[in-house]
Design an enzyme around this catalytic site. Sequence first.
Site, mmCIF file in Angstrom:
data_model
loop_
_atom_site.group_PDB
_atom_site.id
_atom_site.type_symbol
_atom_site.label_atom_id
_atom_site.label_comp_id
_atom_site.label_asym_id
_atom_site.label_seq_id
_atom_site.Cartn_x
_atom_site.Cartn_y
_atom_site.Cartn_z
ATOM 1 N N THR A 114 -2.003 -5.828 7.451
ATOM 2 C CA THR A 114 -3.177 -6.703 7.414
ATOM 3 C C THR A 114 -4.426 -5.880 7.752
ATOM 4 O OG1 THR A 114 -1.648 -8.184 8.534
ATOM 5 C CG2 THR A 114 -3.864 -9.022 8.089
ATOM 6 N N THR A 158 0.835 -1.197 0.000
ATOM 7 C CA THR A 158 0.000 0.000 0.000
ATOM 8 C C THR A 158 0.872 1.250 0.000
ATOM 9 O OG1 THR A 158 -1.737 -1.138 1.140
ATOM 10 C CG2 THR A 158 -1.602 1.205 1.566
ATOM 11 N N ASP A 171 -8.548 -1.721 5.416
ATOM 12 C CA ASP A 171 -8.526 -0.560 6.320
ATOM 13 C C ASP A 171 -8.264 0.754 5.616
ATOM 14 O OD1 ASP A 171 -5.901 -1.657 5.756
ATOM 15 O OD2 ASP A 171 -5.113 -0.187 7.169
HETATM 16 N N1 ASP Z 1 -3.734 -2.508 4.432
HETATM 17 C C1 ASP Z 1 -3.992 -2.920 3.088
HETATM 18 C C2 ASP Z 1 -5.270 -3.711 3.053
HETATM 19 O O1 ASP Z 1 -5.499 -4.501 3.956
HETATM 20 C C3 ASP Z 1 -2.928 -3.773 2.493
HETATM 21 C C4 ASP Z 1 -1.531 -3.248 2.600
HETATM 22 O O2 ASP Z 1 -1.214 -2.405 3.419
HETATM 23 O O3 ASP Z 1 -0.696 -3.693 1.816
HETATM 24 O O4 ASP Z 1 -5.991 -3.589 2.113
#
Ligand code: ASP
Length: 317
Positions: A234, A181, A212
């Site tokens: 996560t 992300t 999130d």
């Molecule tokens: N937090 C992001 C999600 O769960 C994924 C990530 O940070 O890579 O969609």
Amino acid sequence: MKTDLSLIRFALHGGAGELPRDAPPQDAQRAALRAIATEATALLQAGGSALDAVTRAVEQLEQCPLFNAGIGAVLNRDGLPELDAAIARGEDRGTGAVAGVSRVASPIRLARAIMERTPHVLFAAEGAERVARELGLPMVAPASFIIPLRLEQLAAAKRSGSIALDHVDDDDIDPDAAFGTVGAVARDAQGRLAAATSTGGLTNKLPGRIGDTAIFAAGTFADDTSCALSCTGTGEAFIRAAFGQAVHGRMVWGGMSLDDATQAALDDVRRHHGRGGCIAIGRDGALTLPFNAGVLYRAWAGSDGRIRVAIRRDDAE
Ligand code: ASP
């Protein structure tokens, strides 16, 4: 409004995850993080707003195929990109978010347009794409986000039967799992805070799953009375931890420092079987980049204005 260039702070991230010790040095990623942070910091020094700095930085990260957002986003179980993004303005808790879009060229631009040009906060899937069209934002085919690496990662995830949700405890952690992300936080010369986050989510996620990133006060948060933050990791655990709200509450009602508040919230993420990290800037200018995964791709400009880039915990900055 009074401006004071010494108030300027900026940080961005390109995700958290695991990176083997013998992995290549990530020069391209470091260069991209540095270039984008340099431009955003210059924008702030020229009197630009925190909101413009985080929007522009995240838009550039979306366009960079090295990170899991926009072009180069990871793919869901059906092999499609489903992108989430959110923006937050600390002055008035303005926020806009999108979830599960595949046809909007810049999800963060759509999140910002939702905040500024609609009475609503969060749109999903076709409804969000319809809003984007009505607001005249550039649209693209879903295939334009897909790069070969993500197809390979999806195939590998399917072969091993792993989906993001299987990161449920230490034994289950996939050492090859890369989050990725992107996000940015800023405090401008007028002391205003802003945050923005954009993601493809997690490889092999179930279609329709929302993480999130798109949830205000979970993965993306800004309030000028406490801090601005952007998370990666996560998503399910960050939502359960109500990450942004938990940090805000600890600071405002518990009198905690930004460092302690983010660390405590990250401990809570771990209790909910998640891992990752965040970048955060406090209203007093404190800047912290904590993570409980192996690495966090990050760049920042603190009180001396110098751009620093790091990936591993022990990277020379
Ligand atoms: N937090 C992001 C999600 O769960 C994924 C990530 O940070 O890579 O969609």
